[in-house]
Write an enzyme that holds these catalytic residues in place. Structure first.
Site, mmCIF file in Angstrom:
data_model
loop_
_atom_site.group_PDB
_atom_site.id
_atom_site.type_symbol
_atom_site.label_atom_id
_atom_site.label_comp_id
_atom_site.label_asym_id
_atom_site.label_seq_id
_atom_site.Cartn_x
_atom_site.Cartn_y
_atom_site.Cartn_z
ATOM 1 N N ARG A 21 -6.733 19.608 33.426
ATOM 2 C CA ARG A 21 -7.137 18.359 33.972
ATOM 3 C C ARG A 21 -6.166 17.359 33.633
ATOM 4 O O ARG A 21 -5.618 17.039 32.573
ATOM 5 C CB ARG A 21 -8.582 17.914 33.303
ATOM 6 N N HIS A 30 -7.664 18.675 23.442
ATOM 7 C CA HIS A 30 -6.940 17.500 23.036
ATOM 8 C C HIS A 30 -5.924 17.415 22.328
ATOM 9 O O HIS A 30 -6.414 17.755 20.949
ATOM 10 C CB HIS A 30 -7.989 16.344 23.043
ATOM 11 N N GLY A 72 -9.830 5.721 30.079
ATOM 12 C CA GLY A 72 -10.242 4.898 31.081
ATOM 13 C C GLY A 72 -10.370 5.885 32.185
ATOM 14 O O GLY A 72 -10.581 7.247 32.262
ATOM 15 N N THR A 99 -19.903 10.807 28.628
ATOM 16 C CA THR A 99 -19.515 9.576 29.389
ATOM 17 C C THR A 99 -19.335 8.348 28.322
ATOM 18 O O THR A 99 -18.355 7.772 28.189
ATOM 19 C CB THR A 99 -20.408 9.218 30.439
ATOM 20 N N ARG A 100 -20.188 8.513 27.517
ATOM 21 C CA ARG A 100 -20.411 7.216 26.539
ATOM 22 C C ARG A 100 -19.201 7.060 25.540
ATOM 23 O O ARG A 100 -18.716 5.971 25.035
ATOM 24 C CB ARG A 100 -21.479 7.213 25.618
ATOM 25 N N LYS A 139 -31.306 15.328 28.137
ATOM 26 C CA LYS A 139 -31.632 15.725 27.100
ATOM 27 C C LYS A 139 -31.805 14.937 25.823
ATOM 28 O O LYS A 139 -32.558 15.400 25.075
ATOM 29 C CB LYS A 139 -30.328 16.901 26.614
ATOM 30 N N SER A 155 -11.156 12.886 35.219
ATOM 31 C CA SER A 155 -12.657 13.303 35.042
ATOM 32 C C SER A 155 -13.856 12.452 35.472
ATOM 33 O O SER A 155 -14.853 12.600 36.067
ATOM 34 C CB SER A 155 -12.944 14.273 33.650
ATOM 35 N N LEU A 156 -13.564 11.164 34.771
ATOM 36 C CA LEU A 156 -14.635 9.966 35.174
ATOM 37 C C LEU A 156 -14.709 9.768 36.761
ATOM 38 O O LEU A 156 -15.496 9.637 37.563
ATOM 39 C CB LEU A 156 -14.286 8.911 34.381
ATOM 40 N N ARG A 206 -1.135 17.346 28.738
ATOM 41 C CA ARG A 206 -2.016 17.580 27.383
ATOM 42 C C ARG A 206 -1.762 18.990 27.089
ATOM 43 O O ARG A 206 -1.493 19.009 25.636
ATOM 44 C CB ARG A 206 -3.395 17.410 27.778
HETATM 45 C C1 LIG Z 1 -14.212 11.460 23.170
HETATM 46 C C2 LIG Z 1 -14.182 11.676 24.886
HETATM 47 C C3 LIG Z 1 -13.288 10.896 25.302
HETATM 48 C C4 LIG Z 1 -12.950 11.138 26.710
HETATM 49 N N1 LIG Z 1 -11.998 10.049 27.738
HETATM 50 C C5 LIG Z 1 -11.994 10.208 28.822
HETATM 51 C C6 LIG Z 1 -11.477 9.298 29.605
HETATM 52 O O1 LIG Z 1 -10.693 8.356 28.768
HETATM 53 N N2 LIG Z 1 -11.168 9.364 30.735
HETATM 54 C C7 LIG Z 1 -11.736 10.336 31.523
HETATM 55 O O2 LIG Z 1 -11.755 10.360 32.849
HETATM 56 N N3 LIG Z 1 -12.509 11.329 30.846
HETATM 57 C C8 LIG Z 1 -12.701 11.265 29.597
HETATM 58 N N4 LIG Z 1 -13.369 12.195 28.938
HETATM 59 C C9 LIG Z 1 -14.044 13.107 29.797
HETATM 60 C C10 LIG Z 1 -15.312 12.432 30.345
HETATM 61 O O3 LIG Z 1 -15.763 11.545 29.382
HETATM 62 C C11 LIG Z 1 -16.353 13.326 31.059
HETATM 63 O O4 LIG Z 1 -15.621 14.694 31.649
HETATM 64 C C12 LIG Z 1 -17.485 12.794 31.698
HETATM 65 O O5 LIG Z 1 -17.767 11.661 31.147
HETATM 66 C C13 LIG Z 1 -18.319 13.782 32.042
HETATM 67 O O6 LIG Z 1 -19.376 13.291 32.527
HETATM 68 P P1 LIG Z 1 -20.766 13.885 33.031
HETATM 69 O O7 LIG Z 1 -21.612 12.837 33.817
HETATM 70 O O8 LIG Z 1 -20.253 15.146 33.871
HETATM 71 O O9 LIG Z 1 -21.285 14.458 31.792
HETATM 72 P P2 LIG Z 1 -21.977 13.844 30.466
HETATM 73 O O10 LIG Z 1 -21.386 12.542 30.396
HETATM 74 O O11 LIG Z 1 -21.331 14.622 29.146
HETATM 75 O O12 LIG Z 1 -23.313 13.728 30.665
HETATM 76 C C14 LIG Z 1 -24.177 14.942 30.709
HETATM 77 C C15 LIG Z 1 -25.498 14.904 30.383
HETATM 78 O O13 LIG Z 1 -26.293 16.030 30.542
HETATM 79 C C16 LIG Z 1 -27.458 16.025 29.653
HETATM 80 N N5 LIG Z 1 -27.746 17.380 29.430
HETATM 81 C C17 LIG Z 1 -26.768 18.569 29.206
HETATM 82 N N6 LIG Z 1 -27.480 19.308 29.099
HETATM 83 C C18 LIG Z 1 -28.661 19.280 29.540
HETATM 84 C C19 LIG Z 1 -30.109 19.916 29.520
HETATM 85 N N7 LIG Z 1 -30.246 21.235 29.478
HETATM 86 N N8 LIG Z 1 -31.306 19.161 30.128
HETATM 87 C C20 LIG Z 1 -31.224 18.180 30.369
HETATM 88 N N9 LIG Z 1 -29.932 17.049 30.176
HETATM 89 C C21 LIG Z 1 -29.091 17.756 29.659
HETATM 90 C C22 LIG Z 1 -26.747 15.330 28.354
HETATM 91 O O14 LIG Z 1 -27.789 14.950 27.560
HETATM 92 C C23 LIG Z 1 -26.238 14.033 29.214
HETATM 93 O O15 LIG Z 1 -26.795 13.057 29.408
HETATM 94 C C24 LIG Z 1 -13.534 12.124 27.665
HETATM 95 C C25 LIG Z 1 -14.528 12.851 26.860
HETATM 96 C C26 LIG Z 1 -14.766 12.581 25.519
HETATM 97 C C27 LIG Z 1 -15.628 13.571 24.777
#
Ligand SMILES: Cc1cc2nc3c(=O)[nH]c(=O)nc-3n(C[C@H](O)[C@H](O)[C@H](O)COP(=O)(O)OP(=O)(O)OC[C@H]3O[C@@H](n4cnc5c(N)ncnc54)[C@H](O)[C@@H]3O)c2cc1C
Length: 617
Positions: free
Chosen positions: A394, A249, A63, A57-58, A49, A399-400, A298
């Site tokens: 969770r 959180h 960890g 993720t970013r 998106k 989750s990562l 949590r």
């Molecule tokens: C601040 C924060 C800290 C965290 N810390 C941790 C941690 O320490 N350890 C851990 O395990 N987890 C942590 N989490 C949770 C973890 O980061 C997420 O659950 C995980 O990164 C999700 O990965 P993902 O690939 O599923 O989604 P995301 O990384 O959220 O990626 C989703 C992607 O989908 C795209 N997208 C969404 N809708 C659409 C659409 N309609 N069309 C096209 N693209 C779309 C977005 O642009 C993005 O690229 C944290 C989360 C946050 C917010």
């Protein structure tokens, strides 16, 4: 059969390209699927998106959990995960996670991710987080783990020459006549050969769209986390589950009563390294509440904070890490230190104001151990998925890991199934309205007031009524004078948010107990006799909700149609009866929740009240 015409209102696709696999989203889940599929020779297109590195993720700080340390075992990781999940984890899914996790992390390192290591031994440094009985969280850049994982995966995807389409919002699934996945429609923002609405045709679609934190006013999630994948899956006829389990959180930087959108997280790892929570009087209130005190799961910490806030009439509590000293703050938690200082708070010399905010969706699109949803050819991975790993809550940093492990499983499944769908069906125009962009903020306020950390039948009823009004106003405008909001990113996102908000509230109303991160003030106890079950929701072709419950043992779903790869002769375009993909021993009698044309519920399924008569957008 997949509902037809249940899609977002959008112009007809003006261009199309072909791939074997289209991956929607570019977080840890999406990019890992893309890399593994491409390595096996599949033609992959990643659609995302915003920029490739935009997503939760970013932002991950603490960890990634895996049994990598000396003396740690997958069995201990499994135990901690099951406890956090409060009776609703699918044990097989957790076993896959914890046993395949350590090697998946090693493969991530081989892909280029650099974790923090001990300078003398080179061993990966491990920290502790809430609910873990051992140090098992690998981190990178101190508290910048997600940024490093994202960097490594983005670099690898670019090096592998995988096609990526950035700034492109995926709208809906395309299917063949039998309802099998045949690609997606998408809208590309900006100008070029492929701008506006188009299509990517593919035999497999992987939803990796992340979470839905933006459904609440205050969240740790970035702006892109609008639940698009869950809304798309519902419109495509897939089942979603456990949406009521939103993890709040406990320690999010409190920026004032009117703060909205993404708020900075103060990672659990800060407590893992010894910071503690104090109330307005400086009293450590977690001691005596749980054997792990500040490192309790949590939900326990979030509830304790909310309770103490209520008792003291306070808007937040405090996290005290002054004893770390300046050097440790700068070295171990540089991101958090910078975020605090940017808001005028110095954790080296003062306490940090914190309050709970929406953080993680434990539920999502229901999948089996290979990532299949109930629609053949449609997979879900990462936070958008409900694999059964998290149950009602969770475990920190799982989750990562889930994104990594299940991405590899999905890639293996996709490359083993070369058969494709029949010809895509031309989408019929949608007759449903879009919401105005401002509806996003209204939905967020309604959800925070009614379906936040503290929930009750009354608050949820009020939320449901308010969401219904938002829907009806849009529908009335369309019926009265043919007006609907213009199709654009903001209106599509607002419409998706309303869809997931309505399902979430409906599930939270029906779950009349307190469990994991679902806290009902009017039902303070866990009720295993009735509620050790999952709520499973589907959108019917009439756009009403069909809801049933299922036992955890029967959690892995079965596709509502056979997959072409499982059918002798592959994809012939033959329409199959909706019942033929049911699990062995499936109940075939129509139940109270099921309307005409609905798939049968699998073994262990139970009706959960009548279908919602409301149309859901
Ligand atoms: C601040 C924060 C800290 C965290 N810390 C941790 C941690 O320490 N350890 C851990 O395990 N987890 C942590 N989490 C949770 C973890 O980061 C997420 O659950 C995980 O990164 C999700 O990965 P993902 O690939 O599923 O989604 P995301 O990384 O959220 O990626 C989703 C992607 O989908 C795209 N997208 C969404 N809708 C659409 C659409 N309609 N069309 C096209 N693209 C779309 C977005 O642009 C993005 O690229 C944290 C989360 C946050 C917010």
């Amino acid at each position: 059969m997949v509902p037809t015409g249940v899609r977002l209102r959008a112009p007809a696709p003006g261009w199309a390209i072909d791939a074997d696999v289209v991956v929607v989203g570019s977080g840890v889940a999406g990019l890992t699927v893309a890399l593994r599929c491409a390595a096996a020779g599949a033609k992959v297109t990643v659609v995302t998106k915003a920029r490739l590195d935009d997503g939760s993720t970013r932002w991950a700080q603490g960890g990634i959990a895996a049994a990598l340390g000396e003396g740690d075992t997958p069995a201990q990781h499994l135990d901690d995960t099951l406890v956090a999940g409060a009776g609703l984890c699918d044990e097989e899914a957790v076993r896959n996670l914890v046993t395949e996790g350590p090697d998946a992390v090693r493969r991530l390192i081989a892909t280029g991710a650099r974790f923090d290591t001990a300078p003398d031994t080179g061993e990966i440094l491990l920290t502790r987080e809430g609910g873990h009985h051992r140090r098992r969280i690998a981190h990178a850049g101190g508290d910048a783990t997600g940024a490093e994982i994202s960097r490594a995966l983005v670099d690898a995807v670019r090096d592998a020459g995988i096609e990526t389409i950035e700034n492109a919002l995926v709208l809906d699934l395309i299917t063949d006549a039998a309802g099998r996945t045949a690609g997606v429609t998408l809208h590309v923002m900006g100008e070029g050969q492929r701008d506006g609405v188009g299509a990517v045709r593919a035999r497999a679609v992987v939803l990796a769209t992340g979470g839905m934190g933006q459904v609440f006013s205050a969240t740790t999630n970035p702006a892109v986390s609008t639940g698009d994948g869950v809304a798309l899956a519902l419109r495509a006829g897939a089942e979603v589950s456990d949406l009521e389990f939103v993890q709040f959180h406990p320690t999010v930087l409190w920026l004032g009563p009117d703060a909205e959108g993404q708020q900075p997280l103060v990672s659990e790892a800060v407590r893992g390294e010894g910071a503690y929570l104090v109330d307005a009087d400086g009293v450590r209130f977690m001691q005596g509440q749980h054997e792990l005190a500040e490192l309790a799961p949590r939900d326990i910490v979030a509830k304790a904070i909310m309770r103490r806030m209520r008792e003291q009439g306070a808007e937040h509590m405090y996290l005290d890490g002054r004893h770390f000293g300046a050097e440790m703050w700068a070295h171990r938690f540089p991101t958090i230190l910078a975020a605090c200082r940017a808001h005028g708070i110095d954790p080296v010399t003062g306490t940090i104001p914190v309050a709970p905010a929406a953080h993680y969706a434990s539920g999502g699109v229901r999948t089996d151990p290979r990532g299949h949803t109930t629609v053949p050819g449609l997979y879900a991975c990462g936070e958008v998925a409900c694999t059964g790993v998290h149950g009602a809550n969770r475990l920190a940093s799982n989750s990562l890991l889930e994104g990594l492990v299940f991405a590899e499983r999905i890639a293996a499944d996709i490359v083993a199934r070369p058969a494709g769908p029949g010809a895509p069906v031309i989408p019929v125009p949608s007759r449903f309205p879009l919401l105005a962009p401002e509806a996003r903020y209204e939905i967020q306020r309604v959800m925070t007031a009614g379906a936040g950390v503290l929930r009750s039948a009354d608050s949820l009823d009020r939320a449901a009524a308010a969401l219904r009004r938002i829907q009806h106003t849009a529908a009335d405008d369309l019926e009265r004078d043919g007006k609907t909001a213009e199709p654009c990113v903001e209106t599509w996102e607002a419409t998706n948010l309303l869809t997931v908000a309505r399902v979430l509230v409906e599930a939270a109303r029906r779950r009349e107990e307190t469990r994991g991160c679902h806290w009902r003030e009017d039902r303070p106890d866990r009720d295993d006799a009735i509620w050790r079950r999952h709520l499973v929701v589907r959108l019917t072709p009439e756009r009403t909700l069909a809801i049933h419950t299922t036992e955890t043992a029967a959690f892995p779903p079965t596709a509502t149609l056979p997959d072409p790869a499982d059918t002798p002769g592959g994809a012939s375009g033959t329409t199959q009866g909706a019942a033929s993909g049911a699990a062995p021993g499936a109940a075939t009698a129509p139940a109270a929740a099921a309307g005409a044309g609905q798939a049968p519920r699998p073994h262990g399924a139970r009706a959960a009240g009548p279908a919602s008569p409301e149309e859901i957008s």
